[in-house]
Structure formats: structure tokens, C-alpha cells
Write a protein that holds these residues in place. Structure first.
Motif, PDB file in Angstrom:
ATOM      1  N   LEU A 119      44.770  64.226  23.068  1.00 61.08           N
ATOM      2  CA  LEU A 119      44.580  63.247  24.141  1.00 61.08           C
ATOM      3  C   LEU A 119      44.846  61.832  23.647  1.00 61.08           C
ATOM      4  CD1 LEU A 119      41.390  64.578  26.013  1.00 61.08           C
ATOM      5  CD2 LEU A 119      43.761  64.543  26.835  1.00 61.08           C
ATOM      6  N   ARG A 120      44.355  61.540  22.452  1.00 58.43           N
ATOM      7  CA  ARG A 120      44.583  60.205  21.883  1.00 58.43           C
ATOM      8  C   ARG A 120      46.075  59.965  21.652  1.00 58.43           C
ATOM      9  NH1 ARG A 120      40.838  59.705  16.741  1.00 58.43           N
ATOM     10  NH2 ARG A 120      41.819  57.644  16.705  1.00 58.43           N
ATOM     11  N   GLY A 121      46.774  60.988  21.156  1.00 58.62           N
ATOM     12  CA  GLY A 121      48.203  60.847  20.943  1.00 58.62           C
ATOM     13  C   GLY A 121      48.958  60.656  22.243  1.00 58.62           C
ATOM     14  N   SER A 122      48.581  61.410  23.274  1.00 53.62           N
ATOM     15  CA  SER A 122      49.243  61.301  24.577  1.00 53.62           C
ATOM     16  C   SER A 122      49.046  59.913  25.166  1.00 53.62           C
ATOM     17  CB  SER A 122      48.692  62.362  25.540  1.00 53.62           C
ATOM     18  OG  SER A 122      48.921  63.659  25.042  1.00 53.62           O
ATOM     19  N   PHE A 123      47.828  59.409  25.099  1.00 49.76           N
ATOM     20  CA  PHE A 123      47.555  58.087  25.658  1.00 49.76           C
ATOM     21  C   PHE A 123      48.293  57.004  24.883  1.00 49.76           C
ATOM     22  CE2 PHE A 123      45.023  54.191  26.168  1.00 49.76           C
ATOM     23  CZ  PHE A 123      45.046  54.103  27.564  1.00 49.76           C
ATOM     24  N   ALA A 124      48.373  57.175  23.561  1.00 45.98           N
ATOM     25  CA  ALA A 124      49.088  56.187  22.742  1.00 45.98           C
ATOM     26  C   ALA A 124      50.559  56.130  23.126  1.00 45.98           C
ATOM     27  CB  ALA A 124      48.932  56.523  21.264  1.00 45.98           C
ATOM     28  N   VAL A 125      51.191  57.296  23.319  1.00 44.60           N
ATOM     29  CA  VAL A 125      52.601  57.330  23.696  1.00 44.60           C
ATOM     30  C   VAL A 125      52.808  56.697  25.074  1.00 44.60           C
ATOM     31  CG1 VAL A 125      54.536  58.841  24.284  1.00 44.60           C
ATOM     32  CG2 VAL A 125      53.157  59.321  22.261  1.00 44.60           C
ATOM     33  N   LEU A 126      51.941  57.051  26.033  1.00 44.97           N
ATOM     34  CA  LEU A 126      52.051  56.480  27.376  1.00 44.97           C
ATOM     35  C   LEU A 126      51.857  54.964  27.348  1.00 44.97           C
ATOM     36  CD1 LEU A 126      50.104  59.143  29.479  1.00 44.97           C
ATOM     37  CD2 LEU A 126      52.574  58.781  29.383  1.00 44.97           C
ATOM     38  N   PHE A 127      50.902  54.511  26.554  1.00 45.75           N
ATOM     39  CA  PHE A 127      50.669  53.070  26.425  1.00 45.75           C
ATOM     40  C   PHE A 127      51.884  52.386  25.821  1.00 45.75           C
ATOM     41  CE2 PHE A 127      49.485  49.605  23.551  1.00 45.75           C
ATOM     42  CZ  PHE A 127      48.941  48.708  24.463  1.00 45.75           C
ATOM     43  N   GLY A 128      52.465  52.981  24.798  1.00 41.97           N
ATOM     44  CA  GLY A 128      53.637  52.394  24.153  1.00 41.97           C
ATOM     45  C   GLY A 128      54.828  52.299  25.088  1.00 41.97           C
ATOM     46  N   ILE A 129      55.054  53.369  25.869  1.00 40.69           N
ATOM     47  CA  ILE A 129      56.162  53.352  26.821  1.00 40.69           C
ATOM     48  C   ILE A 129      55.943  52.283  27.882  1.00 40.69           C
ATOM     49  CG2 ILE A 129      57.315  54.682  28.622  1.00 40.69           C
ATOM     50  CD1 ILE A 129      56.827  57.186  26.940  1.00 40.69           C
ATOM     51  N   ALA A 130      54.701  52.197  28.393  1.00 35.92           N
ATOM     52  CA  ALA A 130      54.391  51.187  29.405  1.00 35.92           C
ATOM     53  C   ALA A 130      54.615  49.773  28.866  1.00 35.92           C
ATOM     54  CB  ALA A 130      52.949  51.356  29.880  1.00 35.92           C
ATOM     55  N   ALA A 131      54.240  49.559  27.609  1.00 34.26           N
ATOM     56  CA  ALA A 131      54.412  48.230  27.013  1.00 34.26           C
ATOM     57  C   ALA A 131      55.887  47.887  26.849  1.00 34.26           C
ATOM     58  CB  ALA A 131      53.711  48.169  25.660  1.00 34.26           C
ATOM     59  N   LEU A 132      56.707  48.858  26.419  1.00 35.19           N
ATOM     60  CA  LEU A 132      58.129  48.589  26.215  1.00 35.19           C
ATOM     61  C   LEU A 132      58.873  48.388  27.535  1.00 35.19           C
ATOM     62  CD1 LEU A 132      59.009  51.084  23.331  1.00 35.19           C
ATOM     63  CD2 LEU A 132      58.551  48.634  23.181  1.00 35.19           C
ATOM     64  N   LEU A 133      58.393  49.021  28.610  1.00 31.90           N
ATOM     65  CA  LEU A 133      59.045  48.882  29.909  1.00 31.90           C
ATOM     66  C   LEU A 133      58.696  47.573  30.600  1.00 31.90           C
ATOM     67  CD1 LEU A 133      58.763  52.504  31.359  1.00 31.90           C
ATOM     68  CD2 LEU A 133      60.761  51.388  30.356  1.00 31.90           C
ATOM     69  N   GLN A 134      57.654  46.884  30.110  1.00 31.58           N
ATOM     70  CA  GLN A 134      57.244  45.618  30.710  1.00 31.58           C
ATOM     71  C   GLN A 134      57.097  44.553  29.617  1.00 31.58           C
ATOM     72  OE1 GLN A 134      53.883  46.043  33.377  1.00 31.58           O
ATOM     73  NE2 GLN A 134      54.476  48.119  33.916  1.00 31.58           N
ATOM     74  N   PRO A 135      58.204  44.121  29.037  1.00 28.40           N
ATOM     75  CA  PRO A 135      58.130  43.175  27.909  1.00 28.40           C
ATOM     76  C   PRO A 135      57.706  41.766  28.310  1.00 28.40           C
ATOM     77  CG  PRO A 135      60.408  43.528  28.553  1.00 28.40           C
ATOM     78  CD  PRO A 135      59.584  44.501  29.352  1.00 28.40           C
ATOM     79  N   GLY A 136      57.736  41.448  29.607  1.00 24.19           N
ATOM     80  CA  GLY A 136      57.412  40.089  30.032  1.00 24.19           C
ATOM     81  C   GLY A 136      55.957  39.888  30.394  1.00 24.19           C
TER      82      GLY A 136
END
Length: 202
Positions: free
Chosen positions: A25-42
């Protein structure tokens, strides 16, 4: 190594194997968080601090939950509890003080990454190599190196910080997901392979 040390190490490994779901679960949330951050760089600094606080909160809650589950079954839970507590402290600082500057977030995230990564690295040696020790050590190393680089070369600008945070979260999350799969396999009962009947000689 004494018999007591061996028993303690085996006990910690059993805790990690039984808590493969929490690591997943921690790994899944980390990946989702990382993708969300990269998709919204501003993102603004306030939003970035909030996202970091939310990530640390969920990650810490997962570690605490796994620690409580282990404690209820009289298993060793100290490292899980310590890592969870570090995450909750970082989350509390980020969420209670959302007006922190970019440099403040850098020092907070860098210190958190080094401390939590060091705890995870120590826990890795409780595992056997085939059970995913190298994956846990890899995730811990990524965390420590990322935190060290942040503190050594502070970043200016929320966009670059977002990329750094997103890239770290994805790398760390992938390592945890791989570890969760290894731990799940280690906890499965061994399959009994039936020997084929031998042909009788003529």
C-alpha cells in the motif's frame, strides 16, 4: 552472532513478511503521488507542502498500522513504529505550518528522507536475500541519497522541487512494490511436488 540475536532477526523478518500488504500500500501510494506531482509541475509552494504532508501522513499511518498489528501478536514492531513516528512528525510540521518556504520544505523533506531511509536500511538486514533484502535496501538507499542531495544542493523554485519529489516517490514506491511481492511469495506455504511414479522395468 548469539542465539538471541538470531531469534530477534528472525522475528523481525516474520513481521515484515506478514505485513507485505502494508508495504504494498505504501509503495502504491508513493507511485501515485509521484505521478501526480510530475503531471502538475506548476504547483504553488503551499500546495506542494500540503501534498508532501499528506504523503508523509499516509505513509506513516501505514507503518504505524503494521507496527500495531505486529504488537498485538507479540511480534517486534520497534522499527516500524519508529519509521511511522518520523513520518507523522514530518507530516505534522508540513500540515501545521503550510506557510513554509521552498527552502524550509527542502530541509524538512531532506531530513525526513535521511532518517526514515536509515531506519528502513537497518530493517532490511532482518530479511534473507531471497525474501527481498536488496529491494528494501535499495528503497532505503534511494531515500538517503535523495535527502542528502537535497540538503547538499538546495533547490530553488517549486517546479524543480516538484520534479525531484515526484521522481523520488516513484523510485521509492517501485522498490516497495517489488519488496511487497517478494514478501508475499515468502509467506506462501511451500508447494508439495508429488513425485511421478517410476516406470517398472520390464
Amino acid at each position: 552472532m548469539s542465539d538471541t540475536d538470531v531469534a530477534a532477526r528472525t522475528d523481525r523478518a516474520a513481521v515484515l513478511v506478514r505485513n507485505w500488504w502494508a508495504i504494498g500500500l505504501r509503495g502504491s501510494f508513493a507511485v501515485l503521488f509521484g505521478i501526480a506531482a510530475l503531471l502538475q509541475p506548476g504547483l504553488t509552494i503551499g500546495t506542494l507542502v500540503f501534498l508532501f504532508g499528506a504523503y508523509a501522513l499516509v505513509d506513516g499511518a501505514g507503518a504505524i498500522a503494521a507496527g500495531l498489528w505486529s504488537a498485538a501478536r507479540h511480534k517486534r514492531w520497534g522499527l516500524l513504529g519508529l519509521e511511522g513516528a518520523l513520518n507523522l512528525v514530518a507530516a505534522s510540521i508540513a500540515l501545521v505550518a503550510p506557510a513554509v518556504t521552498v527552502h524550509g520544505l527542502i530541509y524538512l523533506a531532506g531530513t525526513w528522507a535521511i532518517l526514515s531511509g536509515s531506519t528502513l536500511f537497518i530493517a532490511a538486514f532482518a530479511l534473507q536475500v531471497l525474501d527481498g533484502r536488496w529491494l528494501m535496501a535499495l528503497g532505503a538507499t534511494v531515500s538517503v541519497l535523495w535527502g542528502t542531495l537535497l540538503l547538499a544542493w538546495p533547490i530553488t523554485g517549486t517546479t524543480v522541487m516538484t520534479w525531484w519529489l515526484g521522481g523520488y516517490a516513484i523510485a521509492f514506491g517501485v522498490a516497495l512494490l517489488g519488496l511487497a511481492v517478494r514478501l508475499w511469495r515468502a509467506g506462501q506455504p511451500a508447494k508439495v511436488v508429488r513425485a511421478l511414479p517410476r516406470k517398472q522395468p520390464f
